[in-house]
Design a protein around this motif. Structure first.
Motif, PDB file in Angstrom:
ATOM      1  N   UNK A  78       1.067  -1.484  -0.209  1.00  0.00           N
ATOM      2  CA  UNK A  78       0.044  -0.069  -0.266  1.00  0.00           C
ATOM      3  C   UNK A  78       0.632   1.060  -0.581  1.00  0.00           C
ATOM      4  N   UNK A  79       0.688   1.847  -0.870  1.00  0.00           N
ATOM      5  CA  UNK A  79       1.445   2.991  -1.041  1.00  0.00           C
ATOM      6  C   UNK A  79       0.471   4.256  -1.742  1.00  0.00           C
ATOM      7  N   UNK A  80       0.345   5.628  -1.473  1.00  0.00           N
ATOM      8  CA  UNK A  80       0.790   6.915  -2.312  1.00  0.00           C
ATOM      9  C   UNK A  80       0.246   7.080  -3.517  1.00  0.00           C
ATOM     10  N   UNK A  81      -0.713   7.379  -4.285  1.00  0.00           N
ATOM     11  CA  UNK A  81      -0.270   8.367  -5.720  1.00  0.00           C
ATOM     12  C   UNK A  81       0.073   8.960  -6.053  1.00  0.00           C
ATOM     13  N   UNK A  82      -0.477   9.984  -4.987  1.00  0.00           N
ATOM     14  CA  UNK A  82       0.674  11.729  -4.595  1.00  0.00           C
ATOM     15  C   UNK A  82       2.020  11.314  -3.769  1.00  0.00           C
ATOM     16  N   UNK A  83       3.221  11.441  -5.553  1.00  0.00           N
ATOM     17  CA  UNK A  83       4.501  10.997  -4.847  1.00  0.00           C
ATOM     18  C   UNK A  83       4.859  11.032  -6.130  1.00  0.00           C
ATOM     19  N   UNK A  84       6.203  10.898  -5.926  1.00  0.00           N
ATOM     20  CA  UNK A  84       7.345  11.410  -6.679  1.00  0.00           C
ATOM     21  C   UNK A  84       7.713   9.432  -7.279  1.00  0.00           C
ATOM     22  N   UNK A  85       7.486   9.244  -8.674  1.00  0.00           N
ATOM     23  CA  UNK A  85       7.433   7.875  -9.430  1.00  0.00           C
ATOM     24  C   UNK A  85       8.452   6.589  -8.878  1.00  0.00           C
ATOM     25  N   UNK A 101      -3.342   3.847  -2.375  1.00  0.00           N
ATOM     26  CA  UNK A 101      -4.446   4.387  -1.078  1.00  0.00           C
ATOM     27  C   UNK A 101      -4.739   5.788  -1.414  1.00  0.00           C
ATOM     28  N   UNK A 102      -5.642   6.492  -0.715  1.00  0.00           N
ATOM     29  CA  UNK A 102      -5.626   7.770  -1.246  1.00  0.00           C
ATOM     30  C   UNK A 102      -5.048   8.984   0.077  1.00  0.00           C
ATOM     31  N   UNK A 103      -5.176  10.232  -0.035  1.00  0.00           N
ATOM     32  CA  UNK A 103      -4.471  10.815   1.134  1.00  0.00           C
ATOM     33  C   UNK A 103      -5.293  11.631   1.758  1.00  0.00           C
ATOM     34  N   UNK A 104      -5.116  12.587   2.458  1.00  0.00           N
ATOM     35  CA  UNK A 104      -5.517  12.895   3.457  1.00  0.00           C
ATOM     36  C   UNK A 104      -5.460  14.531   3.173  1.00  0.00           C
ATOM     37  N   UNK A 105      -6.501  14.552   3.022  1.00  0.00           N
ATOM     38  CA  UNK A 105      -6.435  16.384   1.625  1.00  0.00           C
ATOM     39  C   UNK A 105      -5.473  17.681   2.667  1.00  0.00           C
ATOM     40  N   UNK A 111      -3.669   8.794   4.141  1.00  0.00           N
ATOM     41  CA  UNK A 111      -4.748   8.699   4.819  1.00  0.00           C
ATOM     42  C   UNK A 111      -4.654   7.081   5.825  1.00  0.00           C
ATOM     43  N   UNK A 112      -4.798   7.416   7.284  1.00  0.00           N
ATOM     44  CA  UNK A 112      -4.767   6.404   8.472  1.00  0.00           C
ATOM     45  C   UNK A 112      -6.379   5.050   7.673  1.00  0.00           C
ATOM     46  N   UNK A 113      -7.550   6.089   7.933  1.00  0.00           N
ATOM     47  CA  UNK A 113      -8.881   5.776   7.373  1.00  0.00           C
ATOM     48  C   UNK A 113      -9.011   4.671   6.117  1.00  0.00           C
ATOM     49  N   UNK A 114      -7.734   5.191   4.854  1.00  0.00           N
ATOM     50  CA  UNK A 114      -8.386   4.747   3.783  1.00  0.00           C
ATOM     51  C   UNK A 114      -6.928   3.147   3.937  1.00  0.00           C
ATOM     52  N   UNK A 115      -5.595   3.014   4.767  1.00  0.00           N
ATOM     53  CA  UNK A 115      -4.970   2.297   4.781  1.00  0.00           C
ATOM     54  C   UNK A 115      -5.396   1.511   5.419  1.00  0.00           C
ATOM     55  N   UNK A 116      -6.622   1.758   6.563  1.00  0.00           N
ATOM     56  CA  UNK A 116      -7.470   0.355   7.270  1.00  0.00           C
ATOM     57  C   UNK A 116      -8.437   0.173   5.688  1.00  0.00           C
ATOM     58  N   UNK A 117      -9.120   0.457   5.478  1.00  0.00           N
ATOM     59  CA  UNK A 117      -9.989   0.486   4.660  1.00  0.00           C
ATOM     60  C   UNK A 117      -9.290  -0.938   3.680  1.00  0.00           C
ATOM     61  N   UNK A 118      -8.566  -0.431   2.938  1.00  0.00           N
ATOM     62  CA  UNK A 118      -7.642  -0.858   2.235  1.00  0.00           C
ATOM     63  C   UNK A 118      -6.971  -2.668   3.017  1.00  0.00           C
ATOM     64  N   UNK A 332      -8.940   7.899  -6.579  1.00  0.00           N
ATOM     65  CA  UNK A 332      -8.274   8.542  -5.928  1.00  0.00           C
ATOM     66  C   UNK A 332      -8.512   9.948  -5.134  1.00  0.00           C
ATOM     67  N   UNK A 333      -9.935  10.085  -4.777  1.00  0.00           N
ATOM     68  CA  UNK A 333     -10.675  11.330  -5.333  1.00  0.00           C
ATOM     69  C   UNK A 333      -9.567  12.856  -4.811  1.00  0.00           C
ATOM     70  N   UNK A 334      -9.125  12.376  -3.733  1.00  0.00           N
ATOM     71  CA  UNK A 334      -8.162  13.427  -3.164  1.00  0.00           C
ATOM     72  C   UNK A 334      -7.395  13.798  -3.559  1.00  0.00           C
ATOM     73  N   UNK A 335      -6.188  12.523  -3.598  1.00  0.00           N
ATOM     74  CA  UNK A 335      -5.390  12.452  -4.439  1.00  0.00           C
ATOM     75  C   UNK A 335      -5.831  13.604  -5.998  1.00  0.00           C
TER      76      UNK A 335
END
Length: 369
Positions: A78-85, A101-105, A111-118, A332-335
């Motif tokens: 699990x990792x964010x898409x809002x980061x360097x490649x 996984x989506x980010x905290x805006x 987002x820990x909530x999104x991580x837990x859900x995943x 990933x709407x927030x991303x």
């Protein structure tokens, strides 16, 4: 005006850097010598870990960590898409699958909530969580560390932008089972080329990474692992040791620059300034705002000779190279929202107040303030 003006730092300690480089050249010891060993020791003390391993780049630091753990091939990270490649690239290069996984805006970190859900959704398929401490702000490790323990997955910190940052007194680089940082010249602690470091608490795993960075060699011409050529050279280590002596002061200067920006921008409702939650300290690798009419504002600033950057205009889950992972626009709407709004302003320890006032006045002019 430069986006990151490295020449101003060099004007302060360039003579010390030149002396350090000359010392290495005269020694004729260029690979994995006393400078690398000394830098590793100094950074274990600075970060607060038992082991540090100098490597060729931040990308290779991530790669070597993943290789050392020998996760099951095809398992998920699990990792964010809002980061360097490089974050997701390293995962793929060892035969694992990045799961975005989506980010905290507000923080732009996982987002820990999104991580837990995943983790609930993908039970048994996830080997690790690779949390990026983006723009210099640590990820929410207070929640991520117990979450990863609960689900039996390994937590890795991508600290490639956040060396010097803190969370309740703990330094970035000390979170999770292992962490990677980068010494790319534009980083808070940057060299004069590529370089990186692995921080780790487990001595046995550190020794494995030391072998992996030399093609997997454990004794002369005896290869226990399939490794890479991933060593940090003596010249970079010598330069970084000089800059490390000034690093704490430069972190404080970055904080002053950031606070000045925050105050100057506070009267512009079209701008949202970055936050630093209570108990956190950012290393301010970037000062990233969210702006209405972002692209038009950027063009306006360019017309005034003010450089800016967009980190990151196309999130990783929408990049062609990761198309096969099954994510699409809207996943990933927030991303995706952040990618359309963020804008990084000039940021370095030696940015003058007058320059910041000029930048902010240009922003006010754009919005008719």
């Amino acid at each position: 005006m430069k986006f990151i003006d490295l020449s101003r730092g060099y004007a302060r300690y360039g003579s010390e850097i030149e002396a350090a480089v000359l010392r290495v050249l005269q020694s004729t010891r260029y690979i994995l010598g006393p400078e690398v060993s000394a830098l590793e020791k100094e950074l274990t003390e600075f970060v607060g870990v038992s082991e540090a391993v100098g490597v060729s780049s931040g990308t290779d630091a991530l790669l070597l960590i993943l290789k050392a753990f020998e996760f099951p091939p095809g398992s998920l990270v699990l990792t964010p898409a809002f980061t360097f490649v490089a974050t997701a690239e390293a995962i793929r290069r060892v035969g694992l699958i990045p799961y975005f996984v989506d980010i905290d805006p507000l923080t732009y970190n996982l987002s820990p909530e999104e991580v837990e859900e995943a983790l609930k959704k993908l039970s048994g398929k996830v080997s690790a969580v690779m949390a990026v401490s983006l723009f210099g702000l640590p990820a929410d490790f207070e929640r991520l560390e117990p979450l990863c323990r609960e689900y039996g997955v390994v937590l890795i910190e991508d600290a490639c932008q956040s060396l010097g940052a803190e969370l309740h007194g703990r330094r970035s680089g000390s979170f999770g089972k292992a962490a990677a940082t980068s010494f790319f010249p534009a980083k808070p602690l940057g060299g004069a080329g590529d370089g990186g470091m692995v921080f780790i608490h487990d001595r046995k795993l550190a020794e494995k990474i030391r072998a992996l960075r030399i093609h997997g060699q454990t004794e002369t011409y005896y290869y226990e692992y399939s490794g890479i050529n991933g060593r940090l050279d003596e010249l970079q280590a010598a330069i970084l040791r000089v800059k490390l002596r000034y690093f704490e002061e430069e972190l404080s200067l970055r904080e002053e620059v950031a606070e000045r920006y925050r105050q100057l921008l506070s009267e512009i409702p079209e701008i949202r300034v970055p936050i630093v939650p209570e108990g956190y300290r950012s290393s301010w690798a970037q000062f990233t705002i969210r702006a209405e009419a972002r692209d038009e504002l950027r063009a306006h600033l360019a017309g005034k000779g003010i450089p800016t950057a967009i980190y990151y205009p196309i999130p990783l889950h929408l990049q062609p190279v990761f198309r096969d992972l099954g994510f699409s626009e809207g996943s990933l709407p927030q991303t995706e929202k952040a990618a359309k709004e963020v804008l990084s302003l000039p940021m370095h320890p030696y940015l003058e107040a007058e320059e910041q006032i000029f930048i902010v006045e240009a922003i006010k002019e754009f919005y008719g303030r």
